[in-house]
Design a protein around this motif. Structure first.
Motif, PDB file in Angstrom:
ATOM      1  N   THR A   1     -19.214  47.502-115.902  1.00 17.73           N
ATOM      2  CA  THR A   1     -18.605  48.776-116.678  1.00 17.73           C
ATOM      3  C   THR A   1     -19.673  49.512-116.932  1.00 17.73           C
ATOM      4  OG1 THR A   1     -16.997  47.507-117.485  1.00 17.73           O
ATOM      5  CG2 THR A   1     -17.440  49.540-118.803  1.00 17.73           C
ATOM      6  N   ASP A   2     -20.927  49.283-117.388  1.00 15.69           N
ATOM      7  CA  ASP A   2     -21.972  49.776-117.865  1.00 15.69           C
ATOM      8  C   ASP A   2     -22.431  50.679-116.677  1.00 15.69           C
ATOM      9  OD1 ASP A   2     -21.884  48.893-120.374  1.00 15.69           O
ATOM     10  OD2 ASP A   2     -23.587  47.601-120.183  1.00 15.69           O
ATOM     11  N   THR A   3     -22.481  50.251-115.486  1.00 18.13           N
ATOM     12  CA  THR A   3     -23.080  50.921-114.172  1.00 18.13           C
ATOM     13  C   THR A   3     -21.943  51.837-113.844  1.00 18.13           C
ATOM     14  OG1 THR A   3     -24.048  48.695-113.330  1.00 18.13           O
ATOM     15  CG2 THR A   3     -23.715  50.671-111.915  1.00 18.13           C
ATOM     16  N   LEU A   4     -20.710  51.982-113.938  1.00 14.98           N
ATOM     17  CA  LEU A   4     -19.906  52.903-113.489  1.00 14.98           C
ATOM     18  C   LEU A   4     -20.052  54.032-114.743  1.00 14.98           C
ATOM     19  CD1 LEU A   4     -16.526  50.645-112.932  1.00 14.98           C
ATOM     20  CD2 LEU A   4     -17.920  52.072-111.415  1.00 14.98           C
ATOM     21  N   GLN A   5     -20.398  53.727-115.932  1.00 22.03           N
ATOM     22  CA  GLN A   5     -20.576  54.579-116.958  1.00 22.03           C
ATOM     23  C   GLN A   5     -21.900  55.486-116.484  1.00 22.03           C
ATOM     24  OE1 GLN A   5     -20.520  52.267-120.893  1.00 22.03           O
ATOM     25  NE2 GLN A   5     -18.463  52.652-120.889  1.00 22.03           N
ATOM     26  N   ILE A   6     -22.850  54.927-116.157  1.00 24.27           N
ATOM     27  CA  ILE A   6     -24.008  55.407-115.708  1.00 24.27           C
ATOM     28  C   ILE A   6     -23.484  56.422-114.349  1.00 24.27           C
ATOM     29  CG2 ILE A   6     -26.248  55.053-114.288  1.00 24.27           C
ATOM     30  CD1 ILE A   6     -26.333  52.518-116.162  1.00 24.27           C
ATOM     31  N   ASP A   7     -22.929  55.866-113.598  1.00 25.92           N
ATOM     32  CA  ASP A   7     -22.354  56.857-112.230  1.00 25.92           C
ATOM     33  C   ASP A   7     -21.686  58.300-112.908  1.00 25.92           C
ATOM     34  OD1 ASP A   7     -23.433  54.938-110.807  1.00 25.92           O
ATOM     35  OD2 ASP A   7     -21.388  54.271-110.010  1.00 25.92           O
ATOM     36  N   ARG A   8     -20.904  57.858-113.819  1.00 23.10           N
ATOM     37  CA  ARG A   8     -20.343  59.209-114.566  1.00 23.10           C
ATOM     38  C   ARG A   8     -21.030  60.016-115.088  1.00 23.10           C
ATOM     39  NH1 ARG A   8     -16.380  55.068-115.955  1.00 23.10           N
ATOM     40  NH2 ARG A   8     -14.768  54.902-114.483  1.00 23.10           N
ATOM     41  N   ALA A   9     -22.251  59.273-115.911  1.00 19.57           N
ATOM     42  CA  ALA A   9     -23.048  60.209-116.325  1.00 19.57           C
ATOM     43  C   ALA A   9     -23.844  61.067-115.495  1.00 19.57           C
ATOM     44  CB  ALA A   9     -24.041  59.442-117.435  1.00 19.57           C
TER      45      ALA A   9
ATOM     46  N   TYR B   1     -32.392  61.141-108.974  1.00 21.46           N
ATOM     47  CA  TYR B   1     -31.370  60.768-107.840  1.00 21.46           C
ATOM     48  C   TYR B   1     -31.844  59.617-107.193  1.00 21.46           C
ATOM     49  CZ  TYR B   1     -28.556  65.246-107.422  1.00 21.46           C
ATOM     50  OH  TYR B   1     -27.353  66.242-107.565  1.00 21.46           O
ATOM     51  N   GLU B   2     -33.366  59.082-107.299  1.00 20.29           N
ATOM     52  CA  GLU B   2     -33.850  58.258-106.620  1.00 20.29           C
ATOM     53  C   GLU B   2     -33.271  57.039-107.578  1.00 20.29           C
ATOM     54  OE1 GLU B   2     -38.084  59.094-104.503  1.00 20.29           O
ATOM     55  OE2 GLU B   2     -37.949  59.082-106.833  1.00 20.29           O
ATOM     56  N   ALA B   3     -33.275  56.930-108.996  1.00 20.97           N
ATOM     57  CA  ALA B   3     -32.651  55.984-109.877  1.00 20.97           C
ATOM     58  C   ALA B   3     -31.196  55.559-109.466  1.00 20.97           C
ATOM     59  CB  ALA B   3     -33.088  56.752-111.459  1.00 20.97           C
ATOM     60  N   GLU B   4     -30.480  56.869-109.175  1.00 20.95           N
ATOM     61  CA  GLU B   4     -28.904  56.731-108.776  1.00 20.95           C
ATOM     62  C   GLU B   4     -28.618  56.000-107.548  1.00 20.95           C
ATOM     63  OE1 GLU B   4     -24.936  56.843-109.817  1.00 20.95           O
ATOM     64  OE2 GLU B   4     -26.701  56.798-110.947  1.00 20.95           O
ATOM     65  N   ALA B   5     -29.557  56.465-106.557  1.00 22.12           N
ATOM     66  CA  ALA B   5     -29.391  55.899-105.153  1.00 22.12           C
ATOM     67  C   ALA B   5     -29.743  54.257-105.276  1.00 22.12           C
ATOM     68  CB  ALA B   5     -30.453  56.500-104.362  1.00 22.12           C
ATOM     69  N   ALA B   6     -30.587  53.805-106.109  1.00 22.00           N
ATOM     70  CA  ALA B   6     -31.024  52.551-106.361  1.00 22.00           C
ATOM     71  C   ALA B   6     -29.629  51.725-107.160  1.00 22.00           C
ATOM     72  CB  ALA B   6     -32.355  52.199-106.726  1.00 22.00           C
ATOM     73  N   ALA B   7     -29.384  52.382-107.946  1.00 22.07           N
ATOM     74  CA  ALA B   7     -28.419  51.556-109.144  1.00 22.07           C
ATOM     75  C   ALA B   7     -26.917  51.948-108.815  1.00 22.07           C
ATOM     76  CB  ALA B   7     -29.003  51.901-110.326  1.00 22.07           C
ATOM     77  N   ALA B   8     -26.371  52.929-108.205  1.00 22.70           N
ATOM     78  CA  ALA B   8     -25.013  53.343-108.343  1.00 22.70           C
ATOM     79  C   ALA B   8     -24.083  52.386-107.859  1.00 22.70           C
ATOM     80  CB  ALA B   8     -25.076  54.574-107.212  1.00 22.70           C
ATOM     81  N   LYS B   9     -23.132  52.234-108.401  1.00 23.86           N
ATOM     82  CA  LYS B   9     -21.938  51.184-108.135  1.00 23.86           C
ATOM     83  C   LYS B   9     -21.201  51.875-107.165  1.00 23.86           C
ATOM     84  CE  LYS B   9     -19.828  47.342-108.888  1.00 23.86           C
ATOM     85  NZ  LYS B   9     -20.336  45.961-108.377  1.00 23.86           N
ATOM     86  N   ASN B  10     -20.923  53.160-107.457  1.00 18.88           N
ATOM     87  CA  ASN B  10     -19.861  53.598-106.561  1.00 18.88           C
ATOM     88  C   ASN B  10     -20.624  54.308-105.297  1.00 18.88           C
ATOM     89  OD1 ASN B  10     -18.653  56.382-105.353  1.00 18.88           O
ATOM     90  ND2 ASN B  10     -17.298  56.071-107.152  1.00 18.88           N
ATOM     91  N   LYS B  11     -19.981  53.605-104.083  1.00 15.38           N
ATOM     92  CA  LYS B  11     -20.850  54.040-102.752  1.00 15.38           C
ATOM     93  C   LYS B  11     -20.925  55.289-102.491  1.00 15.38           C
ATOM     94  CE  LYS B  11     -16.563  52.767 -99.882  1.00 15.38           C
ATOM     95  NZ  LYS B  11     -16.163  54.037 -99.888  1.00 15.38           N
ATOM     96  N   ASP B  12     -19.944  56.010-102.776  1.00 14.65           N
ATOM     97  CA  ASP B  12     -19.780  57.617-102.502  1.00 14.65           C
ATOM     98  C   ASP B  12     -20.986  58.132-103.143  1.00 14.65           C
ATOM     99  OD1 ASP B  12     -17.604  57.097-100.649  1.00 14.65           O
ATOM    100  OD2 ASP B  12     -16.358  57.251-102.183  1.00 14.65           O
ATOM    101  N   ILE B  13     -21.193  58.110-104.526  1.00 17.79           N
ATOM    102  CA  ILE B  13     -22.165  58.565-105.276  1.00 17.79           C
ATOM    103  C   ILE B  13     -23.547  58.241-104.749  1.00 17.79           C
ATOM    104  CG2 ILE B  13     -23.024  58.830-107.504  1.00 17.79           C
ATOM    105  CD1 ILE B  13     -20.365  58.371-108.765  1.00 17.79           C
TER     106      ILE B  13
END
Length: 204
Positions: free
Chosen positions: A59-67, A166-178
């Motif tokens: 849930t926290d990771t998905l919130q990070i994706d949205r943010a 973008y580097e941080a998100e690429a490493a941690a994103a839960k959503n594969k499309d993001i």
């Protein structure tokens, strides 16, 4: 009829037996077999809807994706506005060229980010269309070589920060499309960074 002494002895034995029964039921002898009262069991019941650790992480990771998407939309919109400004005002050919290149790319990226936002059923991004700092207002007051130098400095800083996000998100994103969006954007952003730094050297 029983004699009084016998009755007293029987009563004493009965009292002793009752005492022993109570002692055992209360956990005597060091072996406790306590059970919580019904009310306590109800109070301690675990709601099946309660999130367990892994669910909390997801849930926290998905919130990070949205943010990240919200932040990236805002940043892309600001970058488009700043590159459009440079296309209009830049006097140095290199500044004009990199501004056009970045403007084209960020319009594509902005459209991709908006699609991700819609997939998450978020609100339209029109409410974000306001600069988070006074960068554009400050640049609008400049012209000529002063504008070119300040614009390059601003874009070097902005693009460097975008690469980190973008580097941080690429490493941690839960959503594969993001995650794919971030992965695909990074090489382009790093190319832009090289071009911006080369341009900055030319202006010094």
């Amino acid at each position: 009829m029983r004699s009084l002494p016998n009755m007293k002895r029987s009563l004493s034995i009965l009292i002793l037996l009752c005492s022993l029964a109570g002692w055992v039921s209360c956990g005597g002898g060091g072996q406790s077999d306590e059970r919580p009262a019904d009310s306590q069991m109800v109070a301690e019941h675990v709601d099946p809807s309660t999130k367990f650790p892994q669910q909390l992480v997801e849930t926290d990771t998905l919130q990070i994706d949205r943010a990240f998407v919200d932040n990236a939309i805002q940043s892309a919109w600001e970058t488009i506005a700043l590159t459009d400004l440079a296309v209009q005002k830049a006097t140095h050919a290199s500044v004009h060229e990199i501004a056009q290149t970045m403007a084209r790319y960020y319009r594509q990226l902005y459209a991709s980010l908006l699609r991700q936002k819609q997939e998450q059923r978020k609100a339209d991004s029109d409410s974000l269309k306001k600069f988070t700092d006074g960068s554009r207002e400050a640049l609008e007051k400049l012209s000529g070589a002063a504008f070119d130098r300040q614009w390059i400095e601003k874009m070097v800083t902005r693009n460097e920060a975008a690469i980190s996000r973008y580097e941080a998100e690429a490493a941690a994103a839960k959503n594969k499309d993001i995650r794919k969006l971030a992965d695909d954007a990074l090489p382009v952003m790093k190319t832009h960074q090289q071009q911006l730094e080369t341009c900055r050297t030319k202006l010094q």
